[in-house]
Motif scaffolding. Structure first.
Motif, mmCIF file in Angstrom:
data_model
loop_
_atom_site.group_PDB
_atom_site.id
_atom_site.type_symbol
_atom_site.label_atom_id
_atom_site.label_comp_id
_atom_site.label_asym_id
_atom_site.label_seq_id
_atom_site.Cartn_x
_atom_site.Cartn_y
_atom_site.Cartn_z
ATOM 1 N N LYS A 122 0.847 -1.188 0.000
ATOM 2 C CA LYS A 122 0.000 0.000 0.000
ATOM 3 C C LYS A 122 0.885 1.242 0.000
ATOM 4 C CE LYS A 122 -3.815 2.099 2.425
ATOM 5 N NZ LYS A 122 -4.599 2.085 3.651
ATOM 6 N N ILE A 123 0.699 2.084 -0.980
ATOM 7 C CA ILE A 123 1.444 3.346 -0.977
ATOM 8 C C ILE A 123 0.461 4.508 -0.868
ATOM 9 C CG2 ILE A 123 3.487 2.514 -2.213
ATOM 10 C CD1 ILE A 123 2.315 3.872 -4.744
ATOM 11 N N THR A 124 0.967 5.603 -0.342
ATOM 12 C CA THR A 124 0.121 6.773 -0.133
ATOM 13 C C THR A 124 0.584 7.900 -1.054
ATOM 14 O OG1 THR A 124 0.023 6.102 2.160
ATOM 15 C CG2 THR A 124 -0.801 8.303 1.643
ATOM 16 N N GLY B 224 -0.919 -6.172 -7.314
ATOM 17 C CA GLY B 224 -0.337 -6.227 -5.967
ATOM 18 C C GLY B 224 -0.241 -4.871 -5.270
ATOM 19 N N ILE B 225 -0.633 -3.812 -5.953
ATOM 20 C CA ILE B 225 -0.394 -2.482 -5.377
ATOM 21 C C ILE B 225 -1.701 -1.753 -5.092
ATOM 22 C CG2 ILE B 225 0.764 -0.255 -5.708
ATOM 23 C CD1 ILE B 225 2.633 -1.634 -7.685
ATOM 24 N N GLU B 226 -1.715 -1.116 -3.940
ATOM 25 C CA GLU B 226 -2.882 -0.335 -3.565
ATOM 26 C C GLU B 226 -2.409 1.099 -3.325
ATOM 27 O OE1 GLU B 226 -5.830 -0.386 0.146
ATOM 28 O OE2 GLU B 226 -5.039 -2.378 -0.399
ATOM 29 N N VAL B 227 -3.129 2.076 -3.904
ATOM 30 C CA VAL B 227 -2.713 3.472 -3.727
ATOM 31 C C VAL B 227 -3.775 4.225 -2.943
ATOM 32 C CG1 VAL B 227 -1.992 5.598 -4.873
ATOM 33 C CG2 VAL B 227 -1.534 3.389 -5.949
ATOM 34 N N GLU B 228 -3.348 4.844 -1.867
ATOM 35 C CA GLU B 228 -4.274 5.682 -1.102
ATOM 36 C C GLU B 228 -4.044 7.131 -1.511
ATOM 37 O OE1 GLU B 228 -5.523 6.810 3.463
ATOM 38 O OE2 GLU B 228 -3.613 5.801 3.084
ATOM 39 N N HIS B 229 -5.131 7.784 -1.870
ATOM 40 C CA HIS B 229 -5.056 9.158 -2.386
ATOM 41 C C HIS B 229 -5.494 10.122 -1.285
ATOM 42 C CE1 HIS B 229 -6.685 12.194 -5.600
ATOM 43 N NE2 HIS B 229 -5.589 12.612 -5.019
ATOM 44 N N VAL B 230 -4.591 10.971 -0.829
ATOM 45 C CA VAL B 230 -4.921 11.912 0.236
ATOM 46 C C VAL B 230 -4.785 13.331 -0.295
ATOM 47 C CG1 VAL B 230 -4.308 12.723 2.561
ATOM 48 C CG2 VAL B 230 -4.052 10.310 1.975
ATOM 49 N N THR B 231 -5.793 14.150 -0.029
ATOM 50 C CA THR B 231 -5.700 15.552 -0.471
ATOM 51 C C THR B 231 -5.926 16.466 0.720
ATOM 52 O OG1 THR B 231 -8.045 15.736 -0.934
ATOM 53 C CG2 THR B 231 -6.647 15.004 -2.735
ATOM 54 N N SER C 75 6.093 2.714 -5.762
ATOM 55 C CA SER C 75 6.063 4.164 -5.999
ATOM 56 C C SER C 75 6.643 4.511 -7.366
ATOM 57 C CB SER C 75 6.854 4.899 -4.915
ATOM 58 O OG SER C 75 6.322 4.623 -3.654
ATOM 59 N N ILE C 76 7.720 3.805 -7.735
ATOM 60 C CA ILE C 76 8.332 4.051 -9.045
ATOM 61 C C ILE C 76 7.327 3.736 -10.158
ATOM 62 C CG2 ILE C 76 10.115 3.248 -10.637
ATOM 63 C CD1 ILE C 76 11.904 2.848 -8.111
ATOM 64 N N LYS C 77 6.651 2.607 -9.987
ATOM 65 C CA LYS C 77 5.651 2.230 -10.999
ATOM 66 C C LYS C 77 4.547 3.274 -11.093
ATOM 67 C CE LYS C 77 6.053 -2.763 -11.095
ATOM 68 N NZ LYS C 77 5.601 -3.974 -10.409
ATOM 69 N N PHE C 78 4.107 3.720 -9.929
ATOM 70 C CA PHE C 78 3.017 4.698 -9.896
ATOM 71 C C PHE C 78 3.461 6.024 -10.527
ATOM 72 C CE2 PHE C 78 0.457 7.945 -7.523
ATOM 73 C CZ PHE C 78 -0.759 7.626 -8.119
ATOM 74 N N LEU C 79 4.678 6.430 -10.191
ATOM 75 C CA LEU C 79 5.215 7.671 -10.747
ATOM 76 C C LEU C 79 5.275 7.593 -12.275
ATOM 77 C CD1 LEU C 79 6.493 10.440 -10.224
ATOM 78 C CD2 LEU C 79 8.691 9.315 -9.983
ATOM 79 N N LYS C 80 5.736 6.437 -12.761
ATOM 80 C CA LYS C 80 5.798 6.265 -14.224
ATOM 81 C C LYS C 80 4.421 6.349 -14.839
ATOM 82 C CE LYS C 80 9.956 4.393 -15.892
ATOM 83 N NZ LYS C 80 10.708 3.364 -16.590
#
Lengths: 295, 414
Positions: free
Chosen positions: B23-25, B51-58, B313-318
């Motif tokens: 899980k990444i934030t 396999g990846i979960e993204v938590e979106h915080v604003t 995080s690298i994958k998400f950034l890409k």
């Protein structure tokens, strides 16, 4: 435990709630700010190193800081006499008005209960250069030249003082009116019978008896003027306290250092200086002005 | 108490084992269209990467730095966060960001996927730290109705500086006392004016604003005339002044300014105004030189992200900086793509085109204190038009103050 002891304990338990509240939200941050003023903390950085009096030395070498310190004193020096004299005059006049007094009171209080940000923006537009500014349009209708007001080095600070006085008048008038109503009519009547003119009875009776009110207003208004921020932030370009720092007060300087440049250490030092300035001025005022008047 | 803790531990272990996901934030400030789009992108990203979960915080823009400052050192901050590129030096020197791994983001990758000014803007001491999805640049907006009224062709905006000045003079109106009642060109250093001075006019007059290592102010030496060129428009040509009708945007949108230089983010402001008949074109050139200023918000990986989280995080950034994401960003948020390949498809777009062309020759200033450095140029202009100071001297004073801000920054870093 005796009942009386129990009562005391109960009282302290209740007192503890506001006490804890004050310690947490007032005293602790205040003491912490004193500590921060001796560190080099930047808002975003984890580093908080002790740097002694470095920040204070830096402040007194900073021209902008000295300008804003001087401006703050100007706000008080221009604003206090204006607001006190005007509100006393208006309150004394209003006190004689029997007809529609509530209406006039409401009229003067309106600016005070209007949100300051809105007031500032309205005045910012009133002060605009032509073709938009109402004030300049009035001047020009009388054949006078348009004035730069907020974009001038000399006029901008007085222009903001005028707005602030306009806002605070309502509050001061209400307090003075309350004070005027506590003055026993017998004194004034006795003076009248003795042949005192209304001017004499105002300066010899009303004014001295109003002294506690005046002291209260001078002190609280001085603190208000020393902490001036909202008006300047909203009436100058990008909240900069411009042009060329001509209107920048200490609080705006602190805000910019803390939240624009993230220099919390330096901002805390400036806060400590402001704190001491407010305390010093208040103490002097209390010493000089506070006199007991009795007849 | 102990039992409760134990239970919590067991439950969390089971839950973690059961979920088995990393899980990444991700943090960004709240801006409605951006939040909606990122939610949509996260959904697609999670589908592609099971396999990846993204938590979106604003959170509100105002609290951005405070929030980061208390969270990241405590280890509860984001793994990926979006920050203004001008804050990168501050964040890097505070120890919050990790460099972009070279294996994934090689110089070749950066050069082929992003405009040239991006790779400079995301560096600190030569190392890249963040990547943008979208960017902003400047262009010249003009009011077609006011052009027609002044006898100019409403469809032909100026292309050179000299032409712009000539047009501006024709477009300015005065009352019988000589007060401006309609600006030919807005003059607002506190808006985008300071960027125009620093990155555009200085370069067009043959100068360079700062040294290559960003440590020395050069504009006052390499193009000393710059402030004069700018303030002459206020004091000599009298086509406008700072604060006319409060600010440049208000003046232009209330049809009281014929031309204004502003950013791509202003398209959304002018588009809904039905009484405003506007066009937008590239910034005018001078001495045959074209230049522009670009800025952007960029996504960076924080020191919180380690091990599996770093990979995720690298994958998400890409993913959020991919061509796909950039196209959606342009369509839904209205910001310009950071990738020239995506931009190419919109070159002839009447609104985006001029800004996109500007990106090719744009520069992103290396700010160590954006508001402080802006103030320096605002003050220089005020000194000239309010106090009557010699423009060259005002520019020199600005450079000295700017240099002091930069020196102070580097003295802290080292």
């Amino acid at each position: 435990m005796k009942i009386s002891q129990k009562r005391i304990v109960t009282a302290y338990v209740f007192l503890a709630i506001p006490l804890v509240f004050y310690i947490v939200v007032r005293f602790y941050p205040m003491i912490y700010a004193f500590w921060l003023s001796f560190t080099n903390w930047r808002l975003i950085s984890p580093k908080k190193d002790f740097v002694g009096f470095d920040n204070f030395v830096k402040l007194f070498k900073d021209k902008v800081f000295m300008t804003s310190l001087w401006n703050t004193i100007k706000y008080v020096a221009y604003g206090i006499p204006l607001v006190i004299v005007l509100s006393l005059f208006l309150a004394a006049t209003l006190n004689k008005v029997r007809h529609l007094q509530w209406f006039y009171r409401l009229l003067y209080v309106m600016p005070y209960i209007t949100p300051l940000v809105a007031v500032s923006w309205v005045w910012r537009w009133i002060y605009q250069r032509p073709p938009a500014g109402v004030l300049n349009n009035i001047l020009m209708a009388f054949g006078l030249d348009a004035q730069p007001f907020l974009t001038s080095m000399d006029q901008s600070l007085p222009a903001i003082v005028v707005t602030t006085v306009w806002v605070n008048l309502g509050y001061c008038i209400i307090i003075y009116l309350a004070g005027l109503q506590t003055i026993p009519q017998e004194y004034l009547e006795a003076a009248k019978i003795d042949g005192a003119t209304s001017r004499q009875s105002f300066f010899k009776i009303t004014l001295p008896l109003l002294n506690p009110i005046t002291v209260f207003l001078v002190v609280t208004q001085s603190i208000t003027f020393l902490r001036i921020f909202t008006q300047v932030y909203n009436m100058t370009d990008q909240g900069s306290g411009g042009p060329l720092n001509a209107t920048k007060p200490l609080v705006l300087y602190i805000y910019q250092k803390a939240f624009r440049s993230f220099d919390m250490g330096l901002a805390s030092s400036a806060t400590v200086i402001l704190f001491m300035l407010i305390m010093g001025i208040t103490l002097i005022q209390l010493l000089v002005l506070n006199k007991r008047v009795q007849y | 108490m102990k039992r409760a803790l134990l239970l919590l531990l067991v439950v969390s272990v089971i839950f973690a084992g059961f979920a088995g996901a990393v899980k990444i934030t991700y943090w960004q400030y709240y801006y409605e269209t951006k939040v909606k789009l990122v939610d949509q992108l996260i959904e697609e990203f999670e589908k592609q990467n099971p396999g990846i979960e993204v938590e979106h915080v604003t959170f509100p823009y105002e609290n951005f730095n405070e929030k980061v400052a208390v969270s990241v050192p405590a280890g509860v901050g984001p793994d990926v966060l979006t920050l203004f590129y001008g804050w990168i030096p501050l964040y890097v020197t505070s120890g919050y960001l990790v460099p972009l791994p070279e294996a994934e983001f090689s110089p070749e990758y950066l050069n082929s996927e992003f405009f040239p000014f991006v790779s400079k803007g995301i560096q600190f001491d030569g190392i890249p730290y963040a990547l943008p999805t979208a960017v902003r640049s400047l262009a010249l907006f003009w009011n077609k109705d006011l052009f027609a009224e002044a006898g100019l062709d409403p469809e032909v905006p100026p292309t050179t500086f000299a032409e712009m000045v000539e047009f501006a003079k024709k477009l300015t109106k005065y009352d019988d006392k000589g007060n401006i009642i309609q600006e030919g060109l807005t003059m607002q250093p506190s808006g985008q004016g300071h960027q125009w001075i620093r990155e555009v006019l200085v370069r067009q007059l043959g100068g360079t604003p700062y040294s290559a290592d960003n440590r020395t102010v050069l504009y006052h030496m390499t193009a000393p005339e710059t402030i004069k060129v700018y303030t002459d428009l206020i004091t000599k040509d009298k086509v406008g002044y700072p604060g006319f009708l409060n600010d440049d945007v208000t003046a232009f949108r209330s049809l009281k300014a014929a031309m204004t230089i502003d950013g791509s983010f202003r398209l959304g402001t002018f588009r809904p105004l039905e009484n405003l008949n506007w066009g937008v074109t590239e910034l005018p050139s001078m001495n045959g030189v074209k230049s522009n200023f670009a800025s952007f918000w960029a996504h960076a990986i924080t020191t919180n992200a380690t091990g599996d989280k770093l990979d995720a995080s690298i994958k998400f950034l890409k993913f959020i900086t991919s061509e796909y994401a950039q196209t959606l960003w342009l369509e839904q948020v209205g910001e310009l793509p950071a990738n020239p390949n995506v931009a190419a498809a919109y070159y002839d777009h009447p609104e985006f085109g001029p800004f996109l062309k500007g990106l090719e020759y744009a520069h992103a200033t290396f700010f160590v204190d954006e508001s402080g450095q802006r103030q320096v140029l605002m003050d220089a202009v005020d000194k000239v038009w309010i106090q009557g100071m010699d423009p060259i001297k005002a520019f020199e004073e600005a450079a000295a103050e700017d240099q002091a801000i930069i020196d102070e920054f580097w003295s802290r870093v080292e």
